[in-house]
Design an enzyme around this catalytic site. Structure first.
Site, short mmCIF file in Angstrom:
data_model
loop_
_atom_site.label_atom_id
_atom_site.label_comp_id
_atom_site.label_asym_id
_atom_site.label_seq_id
_atom_site.Cartn_x
_atom_site.Cartn_y
_atom_site.Cartn_z
CG ASN A 162 -5.23 3.62 -5.18
OD1 ASN A 162 -4.74 3.11 -4.16
ND2 ASN A 162 -6.10 4.58 -5.14
CD GLU A 258 -8.13 7.10 6.23
OE1 GLU A 258 -9.16 7.43 5.61
OE2 GLU A 258 -7.73 7.69 7.24
CB CYS A 292 -9.85 6.82 -2.01
SG CYS A 292 -8.51 7.83 -1.40
P1 NAP Z 1 -9.07 -4.00 -1.83
O1 NAP Z 1 -9.46 -4.99 -2.84
O2 NAP Z 1 -9.94 -3.79 -0.66
O3 NAP Z 1 -7.59 -4.46 -1.33
C1 NAP Z 1 -6.87 -3.69 -0.41
C2 NAP Z 1 -5.86 -4.57 0.29
O4 NAP Z 1 -6.53 -5.50 1.11
C3 NAP Z 1 -4.99 -5.40 -0.65
O5 NAP Z 1 -3.69 -5.47 -0.11
C4 NAP Z 1 -5.66 -6.75 -0.61
O6 NAP Z 1 -4.81 -7.80 -0.97
C5 NAP Z 1 -6.01 -6.81 0.86
N1 NAP Z 1 -7.03 -7.79 1.24
C6 NAP Z 1 -8.02 -8.33 0.50
N2 NAP Z 1 -8.75 -9.19 1.26
C7 NAP Z 1 -8.21 -9.19 2.50
C8 NAP Z 1 -8.50 -9.85 3.72
N3 NAP Z 1 -9.49 -10.70 3.85
N4 NAP Z 1 -7.72 -9.59 4.80
C9 NAP Z 1 -6.70 -8.72 4.71
N5 NAP Z 1 -6.36 -8.06 3.58
C10 NAP Z 1 -7.12 -8.29 2.49
O7 NAP Z 1 -8.83 -2.56 -2.48
P2 NAP Z 1 -8.07 -2.17 -3.81
O8 NAP Z 1 -8.85 -2.66 -4.98
O9 NAP Z 1 -6.62 -2.55 -3.70
O10 NAP Z 1 -8.13 -0.57 -3.74
C11 NAP Z 1 -9.23 0.15 -4.22
C12 NAP Z 1 -10.13 0.57 -3.08
O11 NAP Z 1 -9.38 1.20 -2.07
C13 NAP Z 1 -11.15 1.62 -3.51
O12 NAP Z 1 -12.38 1.34 -2.89
C14 NAP Z 1 -10.58 2.92 -2.97
O13 NAP Z 1 -11.53 3.93 -2.74
C15 NAP Z 1 -9.95 2.45 -1.72
N6 NAP Z 1 -8.89 3.37 -1.31
C16 NAP Z 1 -9.13 4.17 -0.24
C17 NAP Z 1 -8.18 5.10 0.15
C18 NAP Z 1 -8.41 6.01 1.33
O14 NAP Z 1 -7.43 6.54 1.84
N7 NAP Z 1 -9.63 6.24 1.76
C19 NAP Z 1 -6.98 5.18 -0.54
C20 NAP Z 1 -6.76 4.33 -1.63
C21 NAP Z 1 -7.73 3.42 -2.01
P3 NAP Z 1 -4.90 -8.47 -2.44
O15 NAP Z 1 -4.46 -7.42 -3.39
O16 NAP Z 1 -3.98 -9.61 -2.34
O17 NAP Z 1 -6.32 -8.86 -2.65
O1 G3H Z 2 -6.74 6.65 -3.49
C1 G3H Z 2 -6.69 7.29 -2.46
C2 G3H Z 2 -5.55 8.16 -2.15
O2 G3H Z 2 -5.39 8.27 -0.77
C3 G3H Z 2 -5.77 9.50 -2.81
O3 G3H Z 2 -4.66 10.30 -2.73
O4 G3H Z 2 -5.79 12.42 -3.43
O5 G3H Z 2 -3.32 12.23 -3.40
O6 G3H Z 2 -4.66 11.00 -5.10
P1 G3H Z 2 -4.61 11.54 -3.72
#
Ligand code: NAP
Ligand code: G3H
Length: 484
Positions: A162, A258, A292
């Site tokens: 994202n 995160e 997130c």
């Molecule tokens: P995701 O599916 O967990 O993927 C995140 C990253 O992990 C991608 O680069 C993915 O690669 C990689 N990955 C997947 N399986 C892995 C493994 N076994 N080992 C190492 N890396 C692996 O998350 P997303 O769909 O991209 O993002 C959405 C989620 O992120 C939401 O839950 C959101 O809340 C969270 N998020 C949290 C924050 C925060 O700061 N708290 C910020 C942004 C997003 P691939 O793409 O190749 O699968």
């Molecule tokens: O998706 C998670 C990002 O860390 C959120 O950043 O609050 O600036 O959109 P933002």
């Protein structure tokens, strides 16, 4: 490969200073969630190549760590300037690769340039300390510990789809200024954008091996990299599911995680409702709720709920829906699976008695902004992170109950409290089990030098410029003993 990609938009990985195609010839085609058009092809790297990259990282880190900090900082400034120069090109790629509206895409690039400069400045002001032995009982002023921060080695940065540029840079820059080498594993959908960030850093003059990339499906190559003995720190942003998995297998490798969130906006009876409605709609629906920190539930009482619903509805009706190129706020979700999940959550809530105020329309992966009132705790939408434009309202009897329901979530990223009573705001803020409470504001990460952290299933460790530098460096103490 002579550059980042060839004329067919086949992108390489940056390996030891060279953009390189995988020896296997395996590539992944990236198409746009906006219209299915071709964005590029990225390499699906194999294990042997990962081994080579980690080897180069060791050599690169030895050279990079001894570069004076002011030179490291100058390089980050240069990369920031290059990013800004390339804003149009990069934001267009971002817009098509992850269907982020044009305005937000431009803002992500510019915010990242600011982040690089701020990190450079923070790096320059890093100082060590001297601790005298005399402060502790039995100690002596003839003993002094001189403490400075040193790099950890090789940081594996894993970023989500994202914010492919900003959430890659917010790991890379603090790691680099701290003297580490970095290996970036970007989200597959988002990798093309992230590689453009890496190119700007390379063009700014990063030496070979200081920053390298690994593209390929996390499900295929992720476990291998995460558990590789050459990785000294893992800085991960993504889902709680993958974060938990990484923490289970990474055995003794320090982590910064995160993860997901279910941020609640608590609207008190004395709140300025127009102001709260403006904030909540922006917080819940920007980038179609794929943040997130998006507001993912409203908790309020009957006394203001009806009025608030009317205000929210009139604002949601005005949200533009459609193609990111047309500056729509609500754009197609990242994939069909995400849209399927949004539909499931909405249908489950309606079947269990929630009132649909607006929305619940889907065209392919485009999900219209949806407001659900009278959501109850037996509904999935009360607890699950939708990562889509769905906003549930949970009605409670009082704010004690609001806090209890807010805290019952497995997540603990942020919460908002809307009220004119600052004392009440502080009392509630003290009770909320989250990393950050926003008083009279939507939940959000920035400004990026603030501490940003999640508790419970929302994460581990703290991001934010200075916090990230500290997380990716460690104290090194040298004790001086003055002899008589
Ligand atoms: P995701 O599916 O967990 O993927 C995140 C990253 O992990 C991608 O680069 C993915 O690669 C990689 N990955 C997947 N399986 C892995 C493994 N076994 N080992 C190492 N890396 C692996 O998350 P997303 O769909 O991209 O993002 C959405 C989620 O992120 C939401 O839950 C959101 O809340 C969270 N998020 C949290 C924050 C925060 O700061 N708290 C910020 C942004 C997003 P691939 O793409 O190749 O699968
Ligand atoms: O998706 C998670 C990002 O860390 C959120 O950043 O609050 O600036 O959109 P933002």
């Amino acid at each position: 490969m002579t550059g980042l990609c060839n004329e067919n938009l086949i992108y390489g990985n940056l390996i030891n200073g060279q953009w390189t195609e995988s020896a296997s010839g395996d590539v992944i085609t990236i198409t746009s969630p906006a219209d299915g058009s071709f964005v590029g092809k990225i390499q699906a790297i194999n294990k042997e190549e990962v081994n080579d990259i980690i080897r180069c990282s060791k050599a690169g880190q030895s050279l990079w760590s001894v570069v004076p900090i002011y030179e490291k900082a100058a390089l980050l400034y240069k990369a920031a300037a290059l990013l800004e120069e390339r804003t149009e090109e990069i934001s267009d790629i971002l817009m098509m690769e992850i269907a982020k509206d044009k305005k937000s895409s431009v803002s992500e690039v510019k915010r990242t340039a600011d982040f690089l400069r701020f990190t450079a400045d923070a790096g320059k002001s890093l100082e060590g300390i001297a601790v005298s032995g005399e402060n502790f009982p039995g100690g002596s002023r003839n003993k002094m510990s001189y403490v400075k921060r040193i790099p950890l080695g090789t940081v594996l940065a894993i970023s989500p789809f994202n914010y492919p540029i900003n959430l890659s840079a917010s790991k890379i820059a603090p790691a680099l200024i701290g003297g580490n080498a970095v290996i970036l594993k970007p989200a597959t959908q988002g990798a093309v954008s992230a590689l453009h960030l890496v190119k700007a850093l390379q063009d700014a003059g990063l030496p070979a091996g200081a920053l390298q990339t690994v593209t390929g499906r996390g499900s295929e190559i992720g476990d291998y990299i995460v558990t590789h003995e050459g990785i000294d720190f893992i800085n991960f942003t993504g889902s709680t599911e993958v974060g938990r998995h990484i923490s289970q297998i990474s055995c003794m490798t320090p982590l910064l995680l995160e993860l997901g969130g279910k941020d609640a906006a608590l609207v008190l009876e004395d709140a300025d409702l127009e102001y709260a409605a403006d904030n909540i709609v922006e917080g819940a629906f920007s980038y179609s709720g794929q943040r997130c920190t998006a507001v993912k539930r409203i908790i309020t009482t009957d006394k203001v709920a009806d009025q608030l619903v009317t205000m929210l509805k009139s604002r949601i009706e005005k949200l533009t829906v459609g193609d990111p190129r047309n500056f729509a706020v609500i754009t197609p979700l990242i994939d069909q699976k995400a849209a399927d999940f949004a539909v499931f959550l909405t249908q489950d809530a309606i079947a269990k008695g929630a009132e649909l105020i607006i929305g619940s329309k889907r065209e392919g992966n485009l999900v219209y902004p949806t407001l659900l009132d009278k959501v109850t705790v037996d509904m999935e939408i009360a607890w699950k992170e939708p990562f889509s434009p769905i906003l549930p309202i949970i009605r409670v009897n009082n704010m004690e109950e609001a806090v209890e329901i807010a805290n019952r979530s497995e997540y603990g990223l942020q919460s908002s409290v809307f009220t004119k009573d600052i004392n009440q705001a502080f009392r509630i803020a003290e009770k909320l089990e989250v990393g950050t409470v926003q008083i009279n504001n939507k939940t959000e990460r920035g400004p990026d030098h603030f501490p940003f952290l999640g508790v419970k299933a929302s994460g581990m460790g703290t991001q934010g410029v200075r916090y990230s530098i500290e997380a990716m460096t460690r104290p090194k103490a040298v004790t001086i003993n003055i002899t008589e």
